[in-house]
Design a protein around this motif. Sequence first.
Motif, PDB file in Angstrom:
ATOM      1  N   HIS A 117       0.816  -1.213   0.000  1.00 24.35           N
ATOM      2  CA  HIS A 117       0.000   0.000   0.000  1.00 24.35           C
ATOM      3  C   HIS A 117       0.852   1.266   0.000  1.00 24.35           C
ATOM      4  O   HIS A 117       0.472   2.265  -0.627  1.00 24.35           O
ATOM      5  CB  HIS A 117      -0.984  -0.009   1.181  1.00 24.35           C
ATOM      6  CG  HIS A 117      -2.226  -0.747   0.869  1.00 24.35           C
ATOM      7  ND1 HIS A 117      -2.385  -2.083   1.113  1.00 24.35           N
ATOM      8  CD2 HIS A 117      -3.371  -0.344   0.271  1.00 24.35           C
ATOM      9  CE1 HIS A 117      -3.571  -2.472   0.703  1.00 24.35           C
ATOM     10  NE2 HIS A 117      -4.189  -1.431   0.173  1.00 24.35           N
ATOM     11  N   ALA A 118       1.976   1.241   0.667  1.00 22.72           N
ATOM     12  CA  ALA A 118       2.870   2.407   0.629  1.00 22.72           C
ATOM     13  C   ALA A 118       3.286   2.689  -0.808  1.00 22.72           C
ATOM     14  O   ALA A 118       3.269   3.845  -1.258  1.00 22.72           O
ATOM     15  CB  ALA A 118       4.095   2.156   1.504  1.00 22.72           C
ATOM     16  N   GLU A 119       3.614   1.643  -1.540  1.00 17.35           N
ATOM     17  CA  GLU A 119       4.015   1.797  -2.942  1.00 17.35           C
ATOM     18  C   GLU A 119       2.827   2.182  -3.823  1.00 17.35           C
ATOM     19  O   GLU A 119       2.974   2.937  -4.783  1.00 17.35           O
ATOM     20  CB  GLU A 119       4.664   0.508  -3.446  1.00 17.35           C
ATOM     21  CG  GLU A 119       5.943   0.136  -2.724  1.00 17.35           C
ATOM     22  CD  GLU A 119       7.066   1.131  -2.943  1.00 17.35           C
ATOM     23  OE1 GLU A 119       7.250   1.585  -4.085  1.00 17.35           O
ATOM     24  OE2 GLU A 119       7.763   1.451  -1.965  1.00 17.35           O
ATOM     25  N   TYR A 120       1.655   1.655  -3.506  1.00 16.54           N
ATOM     26  CA  TYR A 120       0.436   1.973  -4.266  1.00 16.54           C
ATOM     27  C   TYR A 120       0.085   3.457  -4.100  1.00 16.54           C
ATOM     28  O   TYR A 120      -0.092   4.182  -5.078  1.00 16.54           O
ATOM     29  CB  TYR A 120      -0.711   1.093  -3.785  1.00 16.54           C
ATOM     30  CG  TYR A 120      -2.057   1.424  -4.371  1.00 16.54           C
ATOM     31  CD1 TYR A 120      -2.404   0.984  -5.648  1.00 16.54           C
ATOM     32  CD2 TYR A 120      -2.988   2.172  -3.659  1.00 16.54           C
ATOM     33  CE1 TYR A 120      -3.651   1.280  -6.199  1.00 16.54           C
ATOM     34  CE2 TYR A 120      -4.229   2.465  -4.201  1.00 16.54           C
ATOM     35  CZ  TYR A 120      -4.556   2.025  -5.465  1.00 16.54           C
ATOM     36  OH  TYR A 120      -5.786   2.325  -6.003  1.00 16.54           O
ATOM     37  N   PHE A 121      -0.007   3.912  -2.843  1.00 17.31           N
ATOM     38  CA  PHE A 121      -0.391   5.299  -2.597  1.00 17.31           C
ATOM     39  C   PHE A 121       0.707   6.278  -3.006  1.00 17.31           C
ATOM     40  O   PHE A 121       0.419   7.394  -3.428  1.00 17.31           O
ATOM     41  CB  PHE A 121      -0.782   5.506  -1.124  1.00 17.31           C
ATOM     42  CG  PHE A 121      -2.100   4.864  -0.788  1.00 17.31           C
ATOM     43  CD1 PHE A 121      -3.269   5.255  -1.412  1.00 17.31           C
ATOM     44  CD2 PHE A 121      -2.164   3.841   0.151  1.00 17.31           C
ATOM     45  CE1 PHE A 121      -4.486   4.652  -1.117  1.00 17.31           C
ATOM     46  CE2 PHE A 121      -3.369   3.235   0.457  1.00 17.31           C
ATOM     47  CZ  PHE A 121      -4.530   3.639  -0.166  1.00 17.31           C
ATOM     48  N   GLY A 122       1.952   5.861  -2.913  1.00 16.68           N
ATOM     49  CA  GLY A 122       3.058   6.720  -3.323  1.00 16.68           C
ATOM     50  C   GLY A 122       3.057   7.027  -4.813  1.00 16.68           C
ATOM     51  O   GLY A 122       3.613   8.035  -5.242  1.00 16.68           O
TER      52      GLY A 122
END
Length: 137
Positions: free
Chosen positions: A7-12
């Motif tokens: 999710h960190a990579e998705y939202f980033g």
Amino acid sequence: MWFNEGHAEYFGALQYVAKESKMYARPNQWRLEPAQTAVNNGTTVPLSKLVQMTHAEFYDPKTIGRNYAQAWSFVYFLWECQNGKYRSYVTRYFDALRNRCGLKKAYDTVFGKTDMKKLEAEWKAFVQKLKPVDATK
């Protein structure tokens, strides 16, 4: 770990369009190529293993790059495939985590009745079709 880091990579990688005041999901330009390479080379880990990795397994220096790319691509798939066909997996998994289920129970609760081979094949096909997006636009 897959859930948090994916999710960190998705939202980033979300893209803000000012004239619409809206955020849009797009492929993560740093994770897309490694994810596609792992799928094409057959070096992904089974999703059933990815979603049950411990902290130490996820951050293993030998596989951390692949793990991040695979986690991002799986999260992206769950949110974006066929206009959110699998979004309920995200919300149910988050609920399991909030209820302090362990990795095994969270997996069993959310993915236990899922044909994981079929889901994995669909995820791989989805990843292979993704195209990079110009981050400057």
